[in-house]
Scaffold this active site. Structure first.
Site, PDB file in Angstrom:
ATOM      1  N   GLY A  72       0.805  -1.204   0.000  1.00 35.05           N
ATOM      2  CA  GLY A  72       0.000   0.000   0.000  1.00 35.05           C
ATOM      3  C   GLY A  72       0.840   1.257   0.000  1.00 35.05           C
ATOM      4  N   CYS A  73       1.018   1.827   1.181  1.00 36.28           N
ATOM      5  CA  CYS A  73       1.663   3.129   1.277  1.00 36.28           C
ATOM      6  C   CYS A  73       3.155   3.093   0.979  1.00 36.28           C
ATOM      7  CB  CYS A  73       1.389   3.730   2.647  1.00 36.28           C
ATOM      8  SG  CYS A  73      -0.370   4.116   2.892  1.00 36.28           S
ATOM      9  N   VAL A  74       3.825   1.977   1.240  1.00 38.00           N
ATOM     10  CA  VAL A  74       5.240   1.885   0.884  1.00 38.00           C
ATOM     11  C   VAL A  74       5.404   1.890  -0.631  1.00 38.00           C
ATOM     12  CG1 VAL A  74       7.319   0.460   0.983  1.00 38.00           C
ATOM     13  CG2 VAL A  74       5.910   0.738   3.023  1.00 38.00           C
TER      14      VAL A  74
END
Length: 211
Positions: A152-154
């Site tokens: 996701g955010c990585v």
């Protein structure tokens, strides 16, 4: 396709980005939400191990005098207006409403006075934040990424880091996800196209050259 996947990708994407001259460590969204078994975002061992690794890297970064940036997700209330379509799609984002225990930094990660906290509402640490110009003003050319979640955010931060012109390094053991499948698949893809994925041992050796 009978050809080995690794060989196939190596032929197309086997180039290494290397390291820059002035790195910064970015720790993406190590929030209590991923460590609370009652929260839908609970990530179990994958996230627990990632935090332990990231904390060791953080210590090495401070010893080397390298900037450390922490990101957090925060929404003012349960309407999630600043989250837009992301809030509408991703139901568990309610865990990041300001004031909820799940929105706090994970146990063991207490921000230091010499660390910068970047608050975001979308997956990437760069989207809608001052992170890119801040790093540029610092003279940073290499972003070292750790954090949650890998898929996701990585990943979103990795793509945007590269797109903003930073050499990007992702530390595999210092990123976590709720299941090893998405974790490994996204590390594979980031390493192929956007960044170098390295081990904790490799990044610790590299940071030691700045100390």
């Amino acid at each position: 396709m009978s050809e080995d996947l690794g060989e196939n990708y190596a032929r197309a994407y086997g180039k290494k980005a290397g390291y820059g001259q002035r790195p910064a460590l970015v720790m993406v969204d190590f929030a209590q939400a991923y460590y609370d078994p009652d929260c839908p975002l609970y990530g179990a061992e994958g996230c627990i191990d990632a935090l332990a690794s990231a904390l060791r890297i953080r210590e090495a970064a401070h010893k080397a005098g390298i900037p450390v940036i922490l990101t957090e997700v925060s929404y003012a209330d349960d309407r999630g207006l600043t989250g837009g379509r992301f809030w509408e799609k991703a139901k568990p984002l309610a865990a990041f409403v300001k004031g909820r225990s799940t929105a706090a930094f994970a146990d063991g990660l207490v921000p230091r006075e010499d660390e910068v906290i970047v608050t975001k509402q979308y997956p990437s640490a760069f989207f809608g934040t001052s992170l890119a110009p801040m790093l540029t003003a610092m003279g940073v050319d290499n972003v070292i990424l750790t954090g949650l979640t890998t898929s996701g955010c990585v990943r979103a931060s990795c793509v945007d880091s590269m797109s903003h012109g930073f050499i990007t390094t992702v530390v595999g053991e210092a990123c976590g996800d709720r299941h090893p499948g998405p974790h490994e698949a996204n590390l594979f893809d980031m390493n192929a196209k956007y960044a170098d994925v390295v081990s904790e041992a490799e990044i610790l050796d590299h940071l030691a050259t700045f100390a």
